[in-house]
Design a protein around this motif. Structure first.
Motif, PDB file in Angstrom:
ATOM      1  N   MET A 136       0.817  -1.209   0.000  1.00 20.93           N
ATOM      2  CA  MET A 136       0.000   0.000   0.000  1.00 20.93           C
ATOM      3  C   MET A 136       0.859   1.272   0.000  1.00 20.93           C
ATOM      4  SD  MET A 136      -3.131   1.133   2.532  1.00 20.93           S
ATOM      5  CE  MET A 136      -2.208   0.863   4.025  1.00 20.93           C
ATOM      6  N   GLU A 137       1.854   1.337   0.844  1.00 26.19           N
ATOM      7  CA  GLU A 137       2.685   2.540   0.914  1.00 26.19           C
ATOM      8  C   GLU A 137       3.412   2.769  -0.412  1.00 26.19           C
ATOM      9  OE1 GLU A 137       5.937   4.661   3.857  1.00 26.19           O
ATOM     10  OE2 GLU A 137       5.638   2.498   4.020  1.00 26.19           O
ATOM     11  N   ARG A 138       3.967   1.720  -0.970  1.00 27.32           N
ATOM     12  CA  ARG A 138       4.680   1.848  -2.249  1.00 27.32           C
ATOM     13  C   ARG A 138       3.747   2.349  -3.349  1.00 27.32           C
ATOM     14  NH1 ARG A 138       6.645  -2.876  -5.918  1.00 27.32           N
ATOM     15  NH2 ARG A 138       7.716  -1.705  -7.532  1.00 27.32           N
ATOM     16  N   GLU A 139       2.534   1.793  -3.398  1.00 26.00           N
ATOM     17  CA  GLU A 139       1.546   2.216  -4.399  1.00 26.00           C
ATOM     18  C   GLU A 139       1.243   3.708  -4.266  1.00 26.00           C
ATOM     19  OE1 GLU A 139      -3.193   1.496  -5.174  1.00 26.00           O
ATOM     20  OE2 GLU A 139      -2.313   1.898  -3.206  1.00 26.00           O
ATOM     21  N   LEU A 140       0.983   4.165  -3.057  1.00 23.35           N
ATOM     22  CA  LEU A 140       0.659   5.576  -2.831  1.00 23.35           C
ATOM     23  C   LEU A 140       1.832   6.481  -3.213  1.00 23.35           C
ATOM     24  CD1 LEU A 140      -1.191   5.147   0.584  1.00 23.35           C
ATOM     25  CD2 LEU A 140      -2.247   5.694  -1.627  1.00 23.35           C
ATOM     26  N   MET A 141       3.055   6.052  -2.868  1.00 19.92           N
ATOM     27  CA  MET A 141       4.242   6.837  -3.210  1.00 19.92           C
ATOM     28  C   MET A 141       4.392   6.975  -4.723  1.00 19.92           C
ATOM     29  SD  MET A 141       5.979   7.740  -0.441  1.00 19.92           S
ATOM     30  CE  MET A 141       6.285   7.256   1.259  1.00 19.92           C
ATOM     31  N   LEU A 142       4.108   5.907  -5.465  1.00 21.04           N
ATOM     32  CA  LEU A 142       4.226   5.966  -6.920  1.00 21.04           C
ATOM     33  C   LEU A 142       3.335   7.070  -7.501  1.00 21.04           C
ATOM     34  CD1 LEU A 142       4.260   2.164  -7.806  1.00 21.04           C
ATOM     35  CD2 LEU A 142       6.167   3.773  -8.048  1.00 21.04           C
ATOM     36  N   MET A 143       2.165   7.244  -6.924  1.00 20.87           N
ATOM     37  CA  MET A 143       1.234   8.243  -7.453  1.00 20.87           C
ATOM     38  C   MET A 143       1.635   9.665  -7.072  1.00 20.87           C
ATOM     39  SD  MET A 143      -2.372   6.149  -7.165  1.00 20.87           S
ATOM     40  CE  MET A 143      -2.080   5.428  -5.538  1.00 20.87           C
ATOM     41  N   VAL A 144       1.977   9.894  -5.802  1.00 24.37           N
ATOM     42  CA  VAL A 144       2.336  11.264  -5.411  1.00 24.37           C
ATOM     43  C   VAL A 144       3.677  11.677  -5.998  1.00 24.37           C
ATOM     44  CG1 VAL A 144       0.938  11.179  -3.307  1.00 24.37           C
ATOM     45  CG2 VAL A 144       3.399  10.751  -3.162  1.00 24.37           C
ATOM     46  N   ASP A 145       4.566  10.712  -6.251  1.00 23.72           N
ATOM     47  CA  ASP A 145       5.857  11.046  -6.860  1.00 23.72           C
ATOM     48  C   ASP A 145       5.700  11.577  -8.283  1.00 23.72           C
ATOM     49  OD1 ASP A 145       7.216  10.388  -4.575  1.00 23.72           O
ATOM     50  OD2 ASP A 145       8.002   8.479  -5.334  1.00 23.72           O
ATOM     51  N   GLN A 146       4.538  11.366  -8.878  1.00 22.90           N
ATOM     52  CA  GLN A 146       4.270  11.879 -10.227  1.00 22.90           C
ATOM     53  C   GLN A 146       3.537  13.214 -10.185  1.00 22.90           C
ATOM     54  OE1 GLN A 146       5.937  10.260 -12.461  1.00 22.90           O
ATOM     55  NE2 GLN A 146       6.417   8.786 -10.853  1.00 22.90           N
TER      56      GLN A 146
ATOM     57  N   LEU B 253      -0.978  12.317 -14.830  1.00 17.50           N
ATOM     58  CA  LEU B 253      -1.863  11.160 -14.688  1.00 17.50           C
ATOM     59  C   LEU B 253      -1.310   9.966 -15.465  1.00 17.50           C
ATOM     60  CD1 LEU B 253      -4.475   9.871 -13.640  1.00 17.50           C
ATOM     61  CD2 LEU B 253      -5.659  10.891 -15.602  1.00 17.50           C
ATOM     62  N   ASP B 254      -0.829  10.212 -16.673  1.00 18.38           N
ATOM     63  CA  ASP B 254      -0.247   9.136 -17.486  1.00 18.38           C
ATOM     64  C   ASP B 254       1.001   8.555 -16.824  1.00 18.38           C
ATOM     65  OD1 ASP B 254      -2.267   9.562 -19.340  1.00 18.38           O
ATOM     66  OD2 ASP B 254      -0.986  10.685 -20.737  1.00 18.38           O
ATOM     67  N   ARG B 255       1.830   9.421 -16.236  1.00 17.16           N
ATOM     68  CA  ARG B 255       3.035   8.939 -15.536  1.00 17.16           C
ATOM     69  C   ARG B 255       2.656   8.069 -14.344  1.00 17.16           C
ATOM     70  NH1 ARG B 255       4.591  14.356 -15.881  1.00 17.16           N
ATOM     71  NH2 ARG B 255       4.364  14.574 -13.613  1.00 17.16           N
ATOM     72  N   ALA B 256       1.635   8.499 -13.606  1.00 13.11           N
ATOM     73  CA  ALA B 256       1.191   7.720 -12.443  1.00 13.11           C
ATOM     74  C   ALA B 256       0.685   6.353 -12.882  1.00 13.11           C
ATOM     75  CB  ALA B 256       0.106   8.481 -11.674  1.00 13.11           C
ATOM     76  N   ALA B 257      -0.130   6.319 -13.929  1.00  8.94           N
ATOM     77  CA  ALA B 257      -0.639   5.039 -14.434  1.00  8.94           C
ATOM     78  C   ALA B 257       0.503   4.157 -14.922  1.00  8.94           C
ATOM     79  CB  ALA B 257      -1.654   5.281 -15.558  1.00  8.94           C
ATOM     80  N   ALA B 258       1.486   4.740 -15.600  1.00  9.13           N
ATOM     81  CA  ALA B 258       2.628   3.965 -16.088  1.00  9.13           C
ATOM     82  C   ALA B 258       3.454   3.407 -14.924  1.00  9.13           C
ATOM     83  CB  ALA B 258       3.500   4.829 -17.003  1.00  9.13           C
ATOM     84  N   ALA B 259       3.650   4.204 -13.885  1.00  5.38           N
ATOM     85  CA  ALA B 259       4.411   3.744 -12.710  1.00  5.38           C
ATOM     86  C   ALA B 259       3.669   2.596 -12.021  1.00  5.38           C
ATOM     87  CB  ALA B 259       4.644   4.902 -11.742  1.00  5.38           C
TER      88      ALA B 259
ATOM     89  N   GLN C 205       4.045  -0.507 -14.236  1.00  5.08           N
ATOM     90  CA  GLN C 205       5.397  -1.067 -14.157  1.00  5.08           C
ATOM     91  C   GLN C 205       5.582  -1.844 -12.837  1.00  5.08           C
ATOM     92  OE1 GLN C 205       8.529   1.814 -14.543  1.00  5.08           O
ATOM     93  NE2 GLN C 205      10.126   0.249 -14.636  1.00  5.08           N
ATOM     94  N   ALA C 206       4.949  -1.380 -11.778  1.00  2.68           N
ATOM     95  CA  ALA C 206       5.045  -2.057 -10.474  1.00  2.68           C
ATOM     96  C   ALA C 206       4.136  -3.291 -10.409  1.00  2.68           C
ATOM     97  CB  ALA C 206       4.691  -1.092  -9.356  1.00  2.68           C
ATOM     98  N   GLY C 207       3.279  -3.447 -11.404  1.00  5.66           N
ATOM     99  CA  GLY C 207       2.352  -4.581 -11.404  1.00  5.66           C
ATOM    100  C   GLY C 207       1.095  -4.338 -10.588  1.00  5.66           C
ATOM    101  N   PHE C 208       0.792  -3.065 -10.285  1.00  5.13           N
ATOM    102  CA  PHE C 208      -0.372  -2.727  -9.464  1.00  5.13           C
ATOM    103  C   PHE C 208      -1.599  -2.316 -10.265  1.00  5.13           C
ATOM    104  CE2 PHE C 208       2.786  -1.032  -6.053  1.00  5.13           C
ATOM    105  CZ  PHE C 208       3.080  -2.323  -5.680  1.00  5.13           C
ATOM    106  N   LEU C 209      -1.412  -1.930 -11.534  1.00  2.00           N
ATOM    107  CA  LEU C 209      -2.511  -1.406 -12.339  1.00  2.00           C
ATOM    108  C   LEU C 209      -3.360  -2.553 -12.899  1.00  2.00           C
ATOM    109  CD1 LEU C 209      -3.585   1.386 -13.326  1.00  2.00           C
ATOM    110  CD2 LEU C 209      -2.346   0.942 -15.445  1.00  2.00           C
ATOM    111  N   VAL C 210      -4.679  -2.436 -12.747  1.00  2.00           N
ATOM    112  CA  VAL C 210      -5.605  -3.392 -13.334  1.00  2.00           C
ATOM    113  C   VAL C 210      -6.128  -2.765 -14.608  1.00  2.00           C
ATOM    114  CG1 VAL C 210      -7.793  -4.608 -13.050  1.00  2.00           C
ATOM    115  CG2 VAL C 210      -6.284  -4.305 -11.085  1.00  2.00           C
TER     116      VAL C 210
END
Length: 169
Positions: free
Chosen positions: A80-90, A154-160, A163-168
């Motif tokens: 969960m923490e990693r997922e949230l970080m991926l989004m705010v980092d974008q 938004l596109d960067r967040a979805a791509a991140a 890449q992490a294997g979290f996007l459905v």
């Protein structure tokens, strides 16, 4: 200060705030109990004020520049923490988490996380309360509403997330 003056002051504090304000903070500012603030906010919301309770406190809804998008995710609670970080980092703010419950339908939890600090505080609160994420109700599948400065973020967040294997998809 009477009740209506106190409620107006709560609205003023929320309008001026650049981050969520907890009931305890508002109580300290107004020299009343936290429970008085909780009741005042409930009545303000019932009267039509657009106040949202987040894990870090109350926010007054306002229009924001940029765009809003939704991403569907699936991961373990440990990620969960990693997922949230991926989004705010974008450059995006994670507005909420949404799950589709078989009995209650859509359940939305407001988050308003826009920085690594916000996320670390959120994770600390989750751990402190031994709370399970809402996605635990749905086998890990959940949605996030993201507020981003532009489509590229938004596109960067979805791509991140992909890449992490979290996007459905």
């Amino acid at each position: 200060m009477n009740t209506s003056q106190r409620r107006e002051r709560i609205l003023e504090y929320l309008r001026e705030a650049d981050c969520p304000l907890s009931a305890s903070v508002l109580a300290g500012k107004l020299s009343v109990s936290r429970q008085i603030i909780v009741g005042d906010v409930a009545l303000l919301r019932a009267s039509g004020e657009a106040i949202t309770a987040t894990p870090r406190g109350y926010v007054l809804e306002r229009s924001h520049p940029g765009i809003t998008g939704t991403v569907a995710c699936l991961h373990s609670p440990e990620d969960m923490e990693r997922e949230l970080m991926l989004m705010v980092d974008q450059g995006c703010t994670v507005e909420d988490v949404i799950v589709e419950h078989p009995v209650y339908g859509q359940i939305t939890g407001p988050l308003e996380l826009s920085s690594r600090y916000d996320i670390s505080e959120f994770i600390r609160k989750v751990e402190q309360n031994a709370a399970r994420p809402l996605s635990a109700l749905t086998g890990g599948i959940h949605l996030h509403t993201l507020r981003c400065p532009d489509q590229e973020a938004l596109d960067r967040a979805a791509a991140a997330l992909e890449q992490a294997g979290f996007l459905v998809k």
